[in-house]
Structures are given as C-alpha cells and as structure tokens.
Design an enzyme around this catalytic site. Sequence first.
Site, PDB file in Angstrom:
ATOM      1  N   ASP A   8       0.864  -1.180   0.000  1.00  0.00           N
ATOM      2  CA  ASP A   8       0.000   0.000   0.000  1.00  0.00           C
ATOM      3  C   ASP A   8       0.903   1.233   0.000  1.00  0.00           C
ATOM      4  OD1 ASP A   8       0.892   0.302   2.606  1.00  0.00           O
ATOM      5  OD2 ASP A   8      -1.101   0.302   3.530  1.00  0.00           O
ATOM      6  N   HIS A   9       0.304   2.407   0.206  1.00  0.00           N
ATOM      7  CA  HIS A   9       1.095   3.653   0.154  1.00  0.00           C
ATOM      8  C   HIS A   9       2.229   3.649   1.180  1.00  0.00           C
ATOM      9  CE1 HIS A   9      -2.254   4.019   2.941  1.00  0.00           C
ATOM     10  NE2 HIS A   9      -1.547   4.897   3.635  1.00  0.00           N
ATOM     11  N   CYS A  65       2.951  -3.209   4.114  1.00  0.00           N
ATOM     12  CA  CYS A  65       2.094  -2.069   4.461  1.00  0.00           C
ATOM     13  C   CYS A  65       2.762  -1.357   5.629  1.00  0.00           C
ATOM     14  CB  CYS A  65       0.652  -2.507   4.735  1.00  0.00           C
ATOM     15  SG  CYS A  65       0.408  -3.593   6.141  1.00  0.00           S
ATOM     16  N   GLY A  66       2.033  -0.567   6.376  1.00  0.00           N
ATOM     17  CA  GLY A  66       2.666   0.184   7.461  1.00  0.00           C
ATOM     18  C   GLY A  66       3.212  -0.723   8.545  1.00  0.00           C
ATOM     19  N   THR A  67       2.356  -1.620   9.039  1.00  0.00           N
ATOM     20  CA  THR A  67       2.767  -2.543  10.099  1.00  0.00           C
ATOM     21  C   THR A  67       2.950  -3.973   9.604  1.00  0.00           C
ATOM     22  OG1 THR A  67       0.452  -3.043  10.579  1.00  0.00           O
ATOM     23  CG2 THR A  67       1.477  -1.239  11.854  1.00  0.00           C
ATOM     24  N   GLY A  68       2.380  -4.284   8.475  1.00  0.00           N
ATOM     25  CA  GLY A  68       2.356  -5.668   7.974  1.00  0.00           C
ATOM     26  C   GLY A  68       1.174  -6.445   8.524  1.00  0.00           C
ATOM     27  N   ILE A  69       0.489  -5.881   9.509  1.00  0.00           N
ATOM     28  CA  ILE A  69      -0.578  -6.631  10.193  1.00  0.00           C
ATOM     29  C   ILE A  69      -1.831  -6.769   9.326  1.00  0.00           C
ATOM     30  CG2 ILE A  69      -2.152  -6.635  12.180  1.00  0.00           C
ATOM     31  CD1 ILE A  69       0.088  -5.129  13.756  1.00  0.00           C
ATOM     32  N   GLY A  70      -2.306  -5.652   8.799  1.00  0.00           N
ATOM     33  CA  GLY A  70      -3.515  -5.713   7.980  1.00  0.00           C
ATOM     34  C   GLY A  70      -3.314  -6.581   6.748  1.00  0.00           C
ATOM     35  N   HIS A  98       9.092 -24.480   9.336  1.00  0.00           N
ATOM     36  CA  HIS A  98       8.009 -25.118  10.096  1.00  0.00           C
ATOM     37  C   HIS A  98       6.642 -24.954   9.446  1.00  0.00           C
ATOM     38  CE1 HIS A  98      10.167 -25.241  14.265  1.00  0.00           C
ATOM     39  NE2 HIS A  98      11.050 -25.283  13.274  1.00  0.00           N
ATOM     40  N   ARG A 133       5.807 -33.897  11.266  1.00  0.00           N
ATOM     41  CA  ARG A 133       5.006 -33.153  12.254  1.00  0.00           C
ATOM     42  C   ARG A 133       4.573 -31.783  11.701  1.00  0.00           C
ATOM     43  NH1 ARG A 133      10.233 -32.113  13.663  1.00  0.00           N
ATOM     44  NH2 ARG A 133      10.747 -30.141  14.683  1.00  0.00           N
ATOM     45  N   HIS A 134       5.449 -31.194  10.912  1.00  0.00           N
ATOM     46  CA  HIS A 134       5.081 -29.893  10.336  1.00  0.00           C
ATOM     47  C   HIS A 134       4.042 -30.065   9.235  1.00  0.00           C
ATOM     48  CE1 HIS A 134       7.937 -28.020  12.829  1.00  0.00           C
ATOM     49  NE2 HIS A 134       9.006 -28.487  12.213  1.00  0.00           N
TER      50      HIS A 134
HETATM   51  C1  RB5 Z   1      -2.122   2.664   6.579  1.00  0.00           C
HETATM   52  O1  RB5 Z   1      -2.172   3.881   7.256  1.00  0.00           O
HETATM   53  C2  RB5 Z   1      -1.908   1.527   7.562  1.00  0.00           C
HETATM   54  O2  RB5 Z   1      -3.044   1.353   8.348  1.00  0.00           O
HETATM   55  C3  RB5 Z   1      -1.564   0.264   6.822  1.00  0.00           C
HETATM   56  O3  RB5 Z   1      -0.434   0.477   6.039  1.00  0.00           O
HETATM   57  C4  RB5 Z   1      -1.229  -0.950   7.681  1.00  0.00           C
HETATM   58  O4  RB5 Z   1      -0.358  -0.640   8.700  1.00  0.00           O
HETATM   59  C5  RB5 Z   1      -2.372  -1.767   8.112  1.00  0.00           C
HETATM   60  O5  RB5 Z   1      -2.258  -2.778   8.812  1.00  0.00           O
END
Ligand code: RB5
Length: 152
Positions: A8-9, A65-70, A98, A133-134
């Site tokens: 993303d941006h 992305c910003g955190t990689g979480i989303g 694994h 196992r994996h």
């Molecule tokens: C964008 O502002 C941010 O929310 C996105 O890049 C990401 O971190 C989502 O998980």
Amino acid sequence: MKVALGADHAGFHFKESLKRFLEKKGLSYQDLGCDSAAETDYTDFAKAVAFAVAKGEADRGIVICGTGIGSCMAANKVPGVRAALCHETFSAIASRQHNDANVLCLGARVIGEPLAQHVVNVWLDTAFSGDERHRRRIKKISEMEGEAREAR
Ligand code: RB5
C-alpha cells in the site's frame, strides 16, 4: 522462483527498493501495485498477491504495508495462503522451515530497509523442512478452511 510483490502507500518505497534487491538476487517478480505513495487500501494489494500465490502464478508473495498486520490478516483469508509477519530472521526462517509460509508480510513503519532486505533474503532462501510433524500441522490449517466454510 517468481515472487509476487504488493504494497500500500505506506510500503510503496520499500517495494520499489525491494524490486532492485530481487533483481540483484537474480529473481523475477511481478509487481501487483500500488504505483505511487498516494493513499490506498492494503487489502487490495494483499488480495492481489495472495491470489497470485494461491493460483500458482507466483511461487511466493511479499506484501508490505505500514505494520504488515492488515496485509497479513487479509492475505490469510485466501485458501492455500500461509502468510507470516516477520520482522527478524528467526521468525522468517521458522516460518519457512516449520510453516511453509508462502507469503511474507512486512511493516515499512516498523523496521528499516536493511533489516527488511535481510529478512526477505533468508525467507526466500530457506526451504520447508518437510518434517512429518510440520506437514501434519499444515494439513490441519488447510482443513480449517473447509471447516470454516461448512460452519457458516
Ligand atoms: C495505513 O495507514 C496503515 O493502516 C496500513 O499500512 C497498515 O499498517 C495496516 O495494517
């Protein structure tokens, strides 16, 4: 090995330098966007990368992305995708050995590019161990995809 790339941006600049890194490594890639640092939704690029991997158009995928979480949450909604959020090399190696992770998620606002490139490098170079196992545990993850559909 062909790698599908998406960002993303927040991850756009990271993705651009990652392309040069992959070229130096002699790997081919497919850039699935975004194309600038203008605001976007991480879901769109995580989805594009996840589908490319699930359909076999790419061997592995990397989403930034910003955190990689989303991105990781979104990519893991696609059956057959095993996306891993890794910001250090121990997890990156374990996710391959694994979990046979086929998508790597990175947070451009969390780690610097030199460490991210190191993480990418070991993640791409590490093979699945193939241990029984994996395999058993990964099979259970796959089975959850069907079970979740049936539970609806
Ligand atoms: C964008 O502002 C941010 O929310 C996105 O890049 C990401 O971190 C989502 O998980």
